[in-house]
Motif scaffolding. Structure first.
Motif, short mmCIF file in Angstrom:
data_model
loop_
_atom_site.label_atom_id
_atom_site.label_comp_id
_atom_site.label_asym_id
_atom_site.label_seq_id
_atom_site.Cartn_x
_atom_site.Cartn_y
_atom_site.Cartn_z
N ARG A 48 0.83 -1.21 0.00
CA ARG A 48 0.00 0.00 0.00
C ARG A 48 0.86 1.25 0.00
N ALA A 49 1.98 1.20 0.71
CA ALA A 49 2.90 2.35 0.71
C ALA A 49 3.38 2.64 -0.70
N THR A 50 3.74 1.57 -1.42
CA THR A 50 4.21 1.73 -2.80
C THR A 50 3.12 2.31 -3.69
N MET A 51 1.89 1.82 -3.53
CA MET A 51 0.80 2.31 -4.36
C MET A 51 0.43 3.74 -4.01
N PHE A 52 0.58 4.13 -2.74
CA PHE A 52 0.33 5.52 -2.38
C PHE A 52 1.37 6.43 -3.06
N ALA A 53 2.62 6.00 -3.09
CA ALA A 53 3.65 6.77 -3.79
C ALA A 53 3.32 6.85 -5.29
N ASP A 54 2.81 5.76 -5.85
CA ASP A 54 2.37 5.78 -7.25
C ASP A 54 1.23 6.79 -7.44
N CYS A 56 0.70 9.50 -5.75
CA CYS A 56 1.28 10.85 -5.72
C CYS A 56 2.02 11.18 -7.02
N SER A 57 2.49 10.14 -7.71
CA SER A 57 3.26 10.32 -8.95
C SER A 57 2.38 10.33 -10.18
N GLY A 58 1.06 10.28 -10.00
CA GLY A 58 0.16 10.30 -11.13
C GLY A 58 0.12 8.99 -11.89
N MET A 59 0.43 7.88 -11.22
CA MET A 59 0.51 6.58 -11.88
C MET A 59 -0.67 5.67 -11.53
N VAL A 60 -1.66 6.21 -10.82
CA VAL A 60 -2.84 5.45 -10.45
C VAL A 60 -4.08 6.10 -11.06
N GLU A 61 -4.90 5.31 -11.70
CA GLU A 61 -6.13 5.83 -12.28
C GLU A 61 -7.08 6.27 -11.16
N LEU A 62 -7.76 7.40 -11.37
CA LEU A 62 -8.69 7.93 -10.38
C LEU A 62 -10.13 7.73 -10.82
N GLU A 63 -10.97 7.42 -9.84
CA GLU A 63 -12.41 7.40 -10.09
C GLU A 63 -12.97 8.83 -10.12
#
Length: 233
Positions: A48-54, A56-63
């Motif tokens: 989860r820490a890694t995905m939170f950093a992702d 913040c980096s704009g690497m996770v799709e948002l709903e």
């Protein structure tokens, strides 16, 4: 490094991450990181820490919602702009991130080669200086798989601080790391903040940052109901 001073360096504005894309809870995430600040985010689950950093980096799709870096919404940027901004982020991650076909010294400077126009000689000189500051005799040229866990932690720190990044996303290298790394790490964090960089230090244990307590500007916990502010005692 040009100091960014036009508002929050990083802002999550009711950003709801896609659970399928990230595994993060699909709830609104909101927070602001100003230039020079150091934020603690406690995350007991390393993935989860890694995905939170992702996130913040704009690497996770948002709903829904927004994640903005240096005043720019990640979702509105084209590849060239994305590359330019990501070149201003330094990361230490627990995710496997070293290419085995590439010697360590190239892995250290690869991000800067890809995202900036700095010369190879300039990058090598900085890599040598930073390697020595983190307790290495020089820049390792062997495969990352041949490095000890301790030296792999050191070169991960070297890579993260390369290029005077504006934003540092640091999944804690101190827990289980060599004791002598502590002062070098905190010195590099302080140096970066003095230049105006913002720092998000992701930890599993709050004990690890207590000696730097006076430098921490806010503390948060990554929980099942999202990002929760924690009052500092």
């Amino acid at each position: 490094m040009e100091t960014y001073s036009a508002g929050p360096l990083l802002e999550l504005n009711k950003a709801v991450p896609s659970f399928e894309d990230s595994g993060l809870p699909p709830v609104p995430f909101s927070m602001k990181l100003m230039p020079g600040e150091c934020m603690i985010v406690e995350a007991r689950d390393p993935s989860r820490a890694t995905m939170f950093a992702d996130l913040c980096s704009g690497m996770v799709e948002l709903e829904s919602g927004q994640v903005s870096f240096m005043g720019l919404d990640w979702a509105n940027l084209q590849d060239r702009e994305l590359n330019a901004l990501r070149g201003r982020i330094g990361r230490i991650t627990r995710r496997a991130s070293w290419a085995e076909f590439m010697p360590t010294h190239l892995g250290i400077i690869l991000q800067q080669l890809h995202h900036t126009t700095r010369t190879l000689d300039d990058l090598v000189a900085e890599a040598v200086r930073r390697s020595e500051s983190f307790g290495l005799p020089g820049v390792p040229t062997i495969s990352p798989s041949l490095l000890s866990d301790t030296d792999l932690t050191r070169v991960s720190c070297v890579r993260a601080f390369m290029g005077q990044p504006h934003l540092l996303l640091l999944e804690d290298p101190l827990e289980g790391g060599p004791p002598e790394l502590y002062n070098s790490f905190l010195s590099s964090v302080t140096e970066a903040r003095d230049r105006g960089a913002g720092v998000i230090w992701l930890v599993r244990s709050n004990a690890v940052w207590q000696s730097y307590r006076q430098g921490i500007t806010s503390t948060w916990r990554l929980a099942d109901d999202g990002l929760v502010a924690v009052r500092m005692a």
